[in-house]
Scaffold this active site. Structure first.
Site, PDB file in Angstrom:
ATOM      1  N   GLU A   1       0.885  -1.167   0.000  1.00  0.00           N
ATOM      2  CA  GLU A   1       0.000   0.000   0.000  1.00  0.00           C
ATOM      3  C   GLU A   1       0.918   1.210   0.000  1.00  0.00           C
ATOM      4  OE1 GLU A   1      -1.536   3.174   0.719  1.00  0.00           O
ATOM      5  OE2 GLU A   1      -2.013   2.541   2.768  1.00  0.00           O
TER       6      GLU A   1
ATOM      7  N   CYS B   1      -2.138   8.743   2.597  1.00  0.00           N
ATOM      8  CA  CYS B   1      -1.916   8.261   1.234  1.00  0.00           C
ATOM      9  C   CYS B   1      -3.139   8.498   0.363  1.00  0.00           C
ATOM     10  CB  CYS B   1      -1.572   6.772   1.261  1.00  0.00           C
ATOM     11  SG  CYS B   1      -0.037   6.391   2.130  1.00  0.00           S
TER      12      CYS B   1
END
Length: 451
Positions: free
Chosen positions: A231, A265
Site C-alpha cells: 500500500e 496516502c
C-alpha cells in the site's frame, strides 16, 4: 547505532532513543514467531483466536488516551485525532474477531464429478509487516489483526520514529492473551529487512510506505518467492461534477485533503471542479482552508523536518514553473506548514505527477466529464477517489472509468473496518481490511473426498 528515536516534530526535541536490533535479536524474533505458528496457531481454534482479537480491540480503546499521547509525540498528530486513531484500531481489531467465522467459512464447490469439494482458508506462517509513521496504530491493526485471527504470526518492523507506539501495540496483543511469538516487534535496520524476507521461515511481507520502499521490498520478496502486499502513495482526485450544495462539497474537500495534516496516502490531493461550479467553489474552498488553525487543532506539525523540507521544495518548484499559491505562503514555522491551495498546475510541471504529502491542495477547472476523467487518471498513482455528483448513475459511470482502487461517492472518509482498502498502478497491490484483507495471506486449501 541508534536509529529508532522519538523526536517531537512540534519542538524538535529528541524524547527517547532505542537501539537497532542486533542480528541475534532478529533471529530470535523470527524463531519465536515460527515456534508460535507451529505450536499455538495449530493448536487453537478460530473461535479462540477471534476472542483474543476482540480482547485486543477492547484494550486499544481502553488505552486510547495513553496511546494518543504517544503518537502525538512521535509524529505530531493532534491529540483528539490521535485518540480517534487508537479507537479505530480497536474497532478494526474487534471487527476481524467478529467477522472471521463468516469470512473464513469453508467454500463448498459444486463440481462436475460430484465429489465433495471445498476450500478452507488457513494461515501460511510467519508474515513480516513493515509499517509507516503516518497512522502508527491504524496501519498495524489492519495488517496484523486479520493475520493473527487467520493463524499467521507476525514480525513487525515499525517506522524508525515510532518505537514507543510499536512497543505499546506489542504489549496490547500480549495483554490480550496472544502468546509469546504470535506478535513480535523488532527494531530492524533496512539491511536486516532483506535478511528477514529471505528467511525460509517467513512466508510473506506487507508494506505500507513510499513507492521507493515498496519497489525495494517487492524486489526482495520476488527474489525469494514470497507473497507481497503493498500500500503505497496516492494523488487522489476529488471530482465536483454535479451538486446543489457547494458548501457541503467544500467541507468534504477540506476533510479529504486535511486528514492527518495532509499526510494520508488516500488524501484528496487534486481537487477537480466542473466549470459551472468552479468560481464559487474556489472562493469558499480558499476561505475554508485559510480559516484552519493549529491553535484549534485543525492540523498539527508535519512529521519531521525532512517532510517539511520536501513539501516546501515541491511547492517552491511548482511556483517557479508557473503555478500560483491561492492560500498559504510556503513559509513553515518549524514543522507547522500553513494549509495551502495551489492552482495553475500544468502537465509540464513536476508537481503534476508528484504526491504532495502535507496540507497542500491542487485546484483544477474542467469543462466536461471526459476532461475530468482524463485529469483524474493523469497520475502514476491509483489509490482512491471521491466523486461529488447528485446523479448517482452518472457518478457510478464516472467511477467505472477511474484508474483507482476505491471510489467514494458524495462523501469523504468512507473507509470502514469491514470494507477493503487498496489501489492500483504505483499505489501498490493487494487489499487490507474486510474479507479481502483477511484472505491476502491465506492458504486457500482444497479438500476433495473420493469416498
Amino acid at each position: 547505532m541508534t536509529s529508532y528515536a522519538v523526536t517531537n516534530p512540534a519542538t524538535g526535541e529528541v524524547v527517547a532513543e532505542y537501539p537497532t536490533a542486533t542480528d541475534a535479536q532478529v533471529e530470535e524474533a523470527i524463531a519465536s514467531a515460527q515456534k508460535a505458528y507451529q505450536e499455538w496457531s495449530r493448536q487453537t481454534t478460530l473461535a479462540e483466536r477471534c476472542a483474543l482479537a476482540q480482547k485486543a480491540g477492547e484494550l486499544f480503546i481502553e488505552r486510547k488516551e495513553e496511546l494518543g499521547k504517544i503518537i502525538q509525540r512521535e509524529m505530531g498528530k493532534p491529540l483528539a485525532d490521535s485518540i480517534g486513531e487508537a479507537e479505530f484500531a480497536g474497532e478494526i481489531t474487534a471487527k476481524f474477531g467478529e467477522m472471521a467465522p463468516e469470512w473464513l467459512a469453508d467454500e463448498e464447490l459444486q463440481v462436475d464429478d460430484g465429489l465433495r469439494t471445498f476450500v478452507r482458508k488457513q494461515g501460511i506462517g510467519v508474515i513480516l509487516g513493515i509499517m509507516p509513521w503516518n497512522f502508527p496504530y491504524y496501519q498495524v491493526a489492519r495488517f496484523a489483526s486479520p493475520n493473527l485471527v487467520l493463524g499467521n504470526t507476525i514480525v513487525l518492523k515499525h517506522a524508525e520514529q515510532c518505537p514507543e507506539s510499536a512497543l505499546a501495540i506489542e504489549q496490547i496483543f500480549r495483554d490480550a492473551g496472544f502468546p509469546e511469538g504470535a506478535y513480535v516487534n523488532v527494531f530492524a535496520s533496512h539491511d536486516q529487512i532483506e535478511t528477514i524476507i529471505a528467511d525460509d521461515r517467513v512466508q510473506g511481507v506487507s508494506l505500507t510506505g513510499s513507492e521507493r520502499a515498496g519497489a525495494i521490498v517487492a524486489a526482495h520478496a520476488g527474489k525469494h518467492l514470497k507473497k507481497c502486499v503493498l500500500e503505497l502513495g496516492g494523488s487522489d482526485p476529488f471530482l465536483v461534477l454535479d451538486t446543489s450544495d457547494i458548501d457541503s462539497a467544500v467541507q468534504h474537500a477540506v476533510t479529504g485533503r486535511m486528514e492527518n495534516s495532509g499526510q494520508a496516502c488516500n488524501g484528496s490531493k487534486r481537487i477537480i471542479v466542473m466549470d459551472q461550479y468552479f468560481d464559487e467553489f474556489a472562493e469558499k474552498f480558499k476561505q475554508a482552508v485559510s480559516g484552519l488553525s493549529a491553535d484549534n487543532d485543525d492540523f498539527g506539525p508535519l512529521s519531521s523536518s525532512k517532510a517539511t523540507e520536501t513539501l516546501t521544495k515541491q511547492v517552491s518548484g511548482a511556483v517557479k514553473q508557473g503555478a500560483e499559491i491561492l492560500v498559504g505562503d510556503n513559509d513553515p514555522e518549524g514543522n507547522f506548514y500553513t494549509p495551502s491551495v495551489i492552482t495553475g498546475v500544468t502537465p509540464s510541471m513536476d508537481v503534476y505527477t508528484e504526491e504532495l504529502f502535507g496540507p497542500v491542495a491542487q485546484l483544477y477547472r474542467v469543462s466536461s466529464d471526459a476532461e475530468a476523467i482524463e485529469l483524474a487518471n493523469a497520475t502514476p498513482y491509483g489509490l482512491g477517489s471521491i466523486v461529488i455528483c447528485e446523479d448517482l448513475e452518472r457518478a457510478e459511470q464516472i467511477g467505472n472509468q477511474l484508474d483507482v482502487g476505491m471510489v467514494f461517492i458524495n462523501g469523504a472518509g468512507l473507509e470502514g473496518a469491514d470494507v477493503p482498502f487498496g489501489g492500483v498502478k504505483r499505489s501498490g497491490y493487494g487489499r487490507e481490511l474486510g474479507r479481502g484483507g483477511m484472505e491476502e495471506f491465506a492458504n486457500k486449501k482444497l479438500f476433495r473426498f473420493a469416498g
